[in-house]
Design an enzyme around this catalytic site. Structure first.
Site, PDB file in Angstrom:
ATOM      1  N   CYS A  73       0.386  -1.305  -0.136  1.00 44.18           N
ATOM      2  CA  CYS A  73       0.154  -0.236   0.166  1.00 44.18           C
ATOM      3  C   CYS A  73       0.606   0.874  -0.395  1.00 44.18           C
ATOM      4  O   CYS A  73       1.732   1.125   0.899  1.00 44.18           O
ATOM      5  CB  CYS A  73      -0.630   0.531   1.038  1.00 44.18           C
ATOM      6  SG  CYS A  73      -2.251   1.011   1.082  1.00 44.18           S
ATOM      7  N   HIS A 149      -2.627  -4.365 -10.766  1.00 44.99           N
ATOM      8  CA  HIS A 149      -3.392  -3.896 -10.943  1.00 44.99           C
ATOM      9  C   HIS A 149      -3.936  -3.897 -12.601  1.00 44.99           C
ATOM     10  O   HIS A 149      -2.787  -4.343 -12.878  1.00 44.99           O
ATOM     11  CB  HIS A 149      -2.918  -2.622 -10.747  1.00 44.99           C
ATOM     12  CG  HIS A 149      -2.846  -1.808  -9.483  1.00 44.99           C
ATOM     13  ND1 HIS A 149      -3.531  -0.595  -9.148  1.00 44.99           N
ATOM     14  CD2 HIS A 149      -2.167  -1.846  -8.387  1.00 44.99           C
ATOM     15  CE1 HIS A 149      -3.901  -0.284  -8.232  1.00 44.99           C
ATOM     16  NE2 HIS A 149      -2.271  -1.715  -7.507  1.00 44.99           N
ATOM     17  N   GLU A 198     -10.572  -0.160  -4.943  1.00 43.25           N
ATOM     18  CA  GLU A 198      -9.371  -1.185  -4.167  1.00 43.25           C
ATOM     19  C   GLU A 198      -9.992  -2.636  -4.596  1.00 43.25           C
ATOM     20  O   GLU A 198     -11.500  -2.369  -3.399  1.00 43.25           O
ATOM     21  CB  GLU A 198      -8.807  -0.615  -3.229  1.00 43.25           C
ATOM     22  CG  GLU A 198      -7.609   0.832  -3.897  1.00 43.25           C
ATOM     23  CD  GLU A 198      -7.401   0.668  -2.364  1.00 43.25           C
ATOM     24  OE1 GLU A 198      -6.816   0.015  -1.959  1.00 43.25           O
ATOM     25  OE2 GLU A 198      -7.061   2.428  -2.218  1.00 43.25           O
ATOM     26  N   CYS A 207      -5.015   5.880  -3.955  1.00 40.88           N
ATOM     27  CA  CYS A 207      -5.213   5.061  -3.812  1.00 40.88           C
ATOM     28  C   CYS A 207      -3.026   4.836  -4.809  1.00 40.88           C
ATOM     29  O   CYS A 207      -3.066   5.353  -5.723  1.00 40.88           O
ATOM     30  CB  CYS A 207      -5.004   3.443  -4.707  1.00 40.88           C
ATOM     31  SG  CYS A 207      -4.737   2.040  -5.251  1.00 40.88           S
ATOM     32  N   GLY A 210      -1.809   2.820  -6.587  1.00 42.29           N
ATOM     33  CA  GLY A 210      -3.026   2.650  -8.517  1.00 42.29           C
ATOM     34  C   GLY A 210      -2.165   3.444  -9.013  1.00 42.29           C
ATOM     35  O   GLY A 210      -2.221   3.563 -10.232  1.00 42.29           O
TER      36      GLY A 210
END
Length: 268
Positions: A73, A149, A198, A207, A210
């Protein structure tokens, strides 16, 4: 079972952080889900547990809002660097290095991975243009930046119904570990506008991984040049990457408050 916690956020992507380096904390999926609940728990997008590490300053474990543990993260990494001063963090997605410069936090989240089995996907396919589609979204780029992703480039990111499409894409059998869904728009100044669904958390204000995945996809497909600014509903990050190098992300990390919680009461 009274434990101190810290509440932080990166561009509105919020975290409850427990420092368990000195006093171990046994975390389970149901307990993580109970803590993350915004009505009956403390409330957060992700729960973070800090533990000792033999290979870095500390180890960071990450639990999504649904209680599931994930590998990486970016926004949480920046918050942990700001909170602890750590310059190296062990995560399930690899080693993260970080530093604080002029009030901004820069983290290095490692090299992106593009192999179908590295994302991972269920079977071999072209990760530059995955031959799949969901409504108006089709042929995304697939990659891993510690987390898996998909990146869809669209003409209008706001026009995409991510709440409606996100769950079906996240849980598609083509993605054995589920997947994060990004819809990105290239703006006239060369920056990117991004919205992210997410896995395990849903639609969030920002994110970090992301933003990194989207920037890498844009640079790799010649839609943008490094460094690139990525704007999300919660704010902006700057992402730098060149082929063969590690991904670097620069942005804010905000401390909200410190508190104590009886975790046994939360879990009842």
């Amino acid at each position: 079972m009274l434990r101190q916690f810290h509440k932080m956020h990166g561009l509105g992507n919020d975290f409850v952080i427990f420092d368990a380096r000195a006093e171990p904390l046994s975390m389970t999926e149901p307990l993580a889900r109970a803590i993350a609940d915004r009505r009956t728990g403390i409330g957060c997008d992700q729960l973070i547990v800090l533990e000792p590490s033999v290979s870095a300053d500390l180890r960071m474990r990450i639990y999504n809002h649904d209680g599931g543990e994930v590998q990486s993260c970016g926004n949480a990494s920046r918050c942990v660097v700001a909170l602890t001063g750590a310059t190296s963090i062990e995560t399930g997605g690899g080693l993260v290095c970080g530093e604080i410069n002029n009030g901004q936090v820069e983290v290095d989240i490692g090299e992106p991975r593009f192999g179908w089995d590295e994302v991972p996907l269920t079977y071999p396919m072209d990760t530059m243009a995955v031959p799949m589609g969901w409504g108006p979204l089709e042929k995304p780029m697939a990659l891993s930046v510690g987390n898996p992703h998909l990146v869809f480039f669209v003409s209008d990111a706001d026009a995409i119904d991510l709440v409606g499409l996100g769950p079906s894409i996240e849980h598609d059998p083509a993605f054995p570990e589920r997947i994060n869904v990004n819809v990105a728009q290239v703006l006239s100044d060369g920056s990117l506008k991004l919205r992210t669904w997410e896995r395990g958390a849903g639609l969030t204000l920002a994110c970090g991984t992301g933003a990194c995945a989207t920037a890498v996809a844009a640079i790799r497909s010649n839609r943008a040049t490094s460094p690139v600014r990525v704007s999300m509903p919660g704010g902006s990050l700057t992402v730098a990457w060149l082929p063969g190098e590690q991904v670097r992300m620069i942005g804010s990390a905000t401390y909200v408050f410190r508190g104590e919680s009886d975790l046994e009461q939360v879990f009842e």
